[in-house]
Design a protein around this motif. Structure first.
Motif, mmCIF file in Angstrom:
data_model
loop_
_atom_site.group_PDB
_atom_site.id
_atom_site.type_symbol
_atom_site.label_atom_id
_atom_site.label_comp_id
_atom_site.label_asym_id
_atom_site.label_seq_id
_atom_site.Cartn_x
_atom_site.Cartn_y
_atom_site.Cartn_z
ATOM 1 N N LYS A 465 0.484 -1.185 0.076
ATOM 2 C CA LYS A 465 0.150 0.094 0.081
ATOM 3 C C LYS A 465 0.587 1.199 0.272
ATOM 4 O O LYS A 465 0.631 2.336 0.229
ATOM 5 N N SER A 495 1.223 6.900 1.749
ATOM 6 C CA SER A 495 0.635 5.046 2.586
ATOM 7 C C SER A 495 -0.556 5.164 2.891
ATOM 8 O O SER A 495 -1.165 6.209 3.945
ATOM 9 N N GLU A 496 -1.189 4.279 1.207
ATOM 10 C CA GLU A 496 -2.239 4.369 2.220
ATOM 11 C C GLU A 496 -3.521 3.719 2.950
ATOM 12 O O GLU A 496 -2.792 2.332 3.355
ATOM 13 N N GLN A 498 -6.421 3.922 4.450
ATOM 14 C CA GLN A 498 -7.991 3.240 3.486
ATOM 15 C C GLN A 498 -8.337 4.195 2.649
ATOM 16 O O GLN A 498 -7.324 5.689 2.522
ATOM 17 N N ARG A 499 -9.709 4.210 1.335
ATOM 18 C CA ARG A 499 -9.610 4.969 0.577
ATOM 19 C C ARG A 499 -9.741 6.188 0.324
ATOM 20 O O ARG A 499 -10.436 6.866 1.760
ATOM 21 N N TYR A 502 -4.498 8.927 3.398
ATOM 22 C CA TYR A 502 -2.490 8.637 3.819
ATOM 23 C C TYR A 502 -1.901 9.858 3.958
ATOM 24 O O TYR A 502 -1.893 10.519 4.287
ATOM 25 N N TRP A 592 -1.740 10.307 -6.089
ATOM 26 C CA TRP A 592 -2.023 8.925 -6.004
ATOM 27 C C TRP A 592 -2.196 8.162 -7.069
ATOM 28 O O TRP A 592 -2.835 8.398 -7.832
ATOM 29 N N ASP A 594 -2.730 4.793 -8.471
ATOM 30 C CA ASP A 594 -2.412 3.661 -8.550
ATOM 31 C C ASP A 594 -3.086 3.589 -10.103
ATOM 32 O O ASP A 594 -3.075 2.462 -10.862
#
Length: 606
Positions: A465, A495-496, A498-499, A502, A592, A594
């Protein structure tokens, strides 16, 4: 009485004259004539009425432009066949045939030769025990084993057909070619005696003097230029290198190999596989270039590394340093050490508890680091092809802004033959995937000597994550697993939790360490900032810590950010969780990415 004597003499000389001029007249209109110099001849009538004409001594015949020589000959006027014995020689323009026995059909113009048969056209020599030669079509065939010598090359087969007008020999069944440099075994092969081109039309095994093995089913090889073109699926095994492709062009004179169509290059010495639709390889410099959706696989027992890009290039480090002696070439001698161990207070003692440092890491780090061998991405494909063909790598290098330039001495003239004397580069749309780590960037340089992946221009690295970004990223590996990460300029760690939530750390310089493929700790230096969401034992958010410091250390637990430690010039604020929305808590430069992250190895094949 006198008139009778004259009449008998007239008949005798008429018969002799006819015998010298015409022995047999065929339906084709080509007479068989006795050549001057034939020593003895006589006629014999058999009981069934067959007339035989027998010639002996030095015998010579001619039919059209074809000449026959032998020690003795018997001609059957009924069957229109003559048999020749001893020192048989057929002189048919450029084709010369020799044997001990000949049976020749004068009307069909077909010769059957046996015992010590030799045929030569000035370029090749055929030897067999039985040969059929068609004078009309200039075709020779053996069906019971034959041998053909062309220079130092020798071909043997069970059957063979020689076409003089085409200057070709068609070999069939149990075909073997041997010469000082090559052994070939196949079931069918066509060889041109004029152009010296060999065409392979079925499954073929080839082995050269250096131990290289080729397996193919369709190819053309030019013995003059030493160029081979394989047009069906072909495999080439050369020591620890295997090349497979639908079409392969191989130039022995220059050492250039071109592979197209589902191309595969396997380097067992390096544990590297390359898949692409086009691969160029230079056997002399041991370099290769892959284009058209190339994919490199660095094999490992459990977690292989997959690298994809628009272009991949690999060569010897010694060659790179030789042709670019003033460039800043990465070398294991200049490999950077660990990080500084600077003591300081723990500003999160009340939350995380206790003081800590990175003193447990071995060694220290200063500002002198490896000079990055960053390639020039202009005209990548053209430059890479030139590199393969001229032995001069077309790569240029630039140092990272935070690194001191280093001058590398040129190696000895003879390149070192070791497994670490290699590097590879990737250009445009670089993507890296392994089960434990993923990365993207615009270009990549990797040295097998120091096992470091150098990523340039908007690089991103993910581990579980955690996401790391910066201007330039060095990923150090050990035993082909992630060991350390080093980020230069605008380094950012997110660092994630939770959605949409960060933890974030940014600085000028970042040094991270891995344990068993998972990030374990990070040190940030130079204008370090953090945005840390504090949680209680039940993982409920209790506050947000926003702090700056000269040096910042981060600890991870099972890949999740666990503790942040600040050192020197610490300033910060702890915000109650209810006063700030997570979406508002972003450090400058946060992103982010992703969507850019490779989700599986199969994505890289597309």
């Amino acid at each position: 009485m006198k008139r009778l004597l004259h009449f008998l003499l007239f008949l005798f000389f008429a018969q002799v004259a006819a015998a010298q001029v015409l022995v047999e007249s065929t339906g084709s209109g080509e007479p068989v004539e006795i050549l001057a110099g034939t020593q003895r001849q006589r006629f014999q009538r058999l009981d069934d009425g067959t007339e035989l004409q027998i010639l002996a001594g030095t015998v010579g015949l001619r039919q059209g432009r074809t000449r026959f020589y032998c020690d003795s000959l018997v001609l059957n006027s009924i069957t229109r066949v003559f048999e020749a014995f001893g020192n048989v020689h057929i002189d048919d323009d450029t084709t010369q045939i020799y044997s001990d026995y000949l049976r020749y059909h004068t009307d069909r113009r077909i010769a059957f030769l046996t015992n010590n048969v030799r045929l030569t056209d000035g370029r090749s020599r055929v030897t067999t025990n039985e040969l059929e030669y068609d004078v009309a079509t200039k075709t020779a065939t053996y069906r019971n084993n034959g041998r053909v010598a062309v220079g130092k090359s020798v071909v043997t087969s069970r059957e063979g057909t020689y076409y003089r007008d085409l200057n070709e020999i068609f070999f069939k069944h149990n075909v073997e070619l041997k010469d000082p440099s090559t052994y070939l075994k196949t079931d069918s092969m066509i060889y041109n005696t004029e152009t010296r081109q060999t065409r392979l039309i079925t499954d073929t095994y080839i082995r050269d003097s250096a131990g290289r093995v080729i397996r193919t089913s369709e190819a053309v090889y030019d013995m003059n230029t030493r160029m081979a073109t394989f047009t069906q699926r072909t495999t080439i095994d050369d020591k620890c290198l295997r090349v497979v492709g639908d079409r392969i062009a191989n130039d022995e004179a220059t050492g250039i190999l071109q592979v197209e169509g589902n191309a595969v290059l396997i380097d067992t010495c390096q544990g590297v596989n390359i898949l692409a639709n086009q691969i160029f390889a230079n056997k002399r410099t041991e370099s290769y270039l892959a284009t058209k959706q190339p994919l490199m696989i660095i094999k490992q027992d459990k977690d292989s590394i997959f690298v994809a890009a628009d272009t991949l290039f690999s060569g010897r480090l010694s060659e790179l340093a030789r042709y670019q002696p003033l460039r800043n070439i990465p070398d294991s001698v200049n490999r950077p050490s660990g990080t500084d161990s600077t003591a300081g207070s723990d500003s999160l003692a009340g939350v995380a508890g206790g003081t800590d440092s990175l003193a447990r890491k071995n060694g220290t780090t200063d500002s002198t680091t490896l000079a990055a061998a960053r390639p020039n991405r202009d005209s990548v494909t053209a430059g890479a092809r030139a590199s393969v063909r001229t032995r001069t790598p077309a790569r240029t290098t630039t140092a990272s802004r935070t690194e001191a330039k280093a001058t590398v001495k040129a190696p000895a003239k003879k390149p070192v033959k070791d497994s670490t004397d290699r590097y590879f580069e990737a250009f445009r749309n670089v993507r890296i995937f392994s089960d434990s780590l993923q990365a993207v960037g615009d270009s990549l340089f990797y040295s097998f000597r120091d096992s470091v992946f150098r990523l340039f221009k908007d690089p991103v690295v993910w581990n579980k994550k955690n996401q790391v970004t910066g201007d330039t990223i060095y990923l150090f590996t050990k035993n082909k697993k992630a060991d350390r990460i080093r980020v230069f300029n605008n380094s950012f760690l997110a660092s994630e939790v939770q959605r949409g939530v960060y933890n974030q750390v940014k600085s000028s310089r970042l040094d991270g360490y891995f344990r068993e493929g998972t990030i374990d700790s990070v040190r940030c230096r130079g204008f370090a900032e953090s945005m840390y969401f504090m949680q209680d034992d039940d993982s409920a958010f209790t506050g947000i810590n926003e702090t700056t410091a000269d040096i910042l250390d981060v600890r991870f637990l099972k890949g999740d950010l666990h503790r942040v430690i600040y050192r020197s010039s610490v300033k910060g604020t702890v915000w109650p969780i209810r006063q700030r929305q997570p979406s508002e808590m972003r450090l400058k430069g946060f992103g982010w990415h992703d969507a850019r992250r490779p989700k599986s190895r199969y994505e890289l094949f597309q």
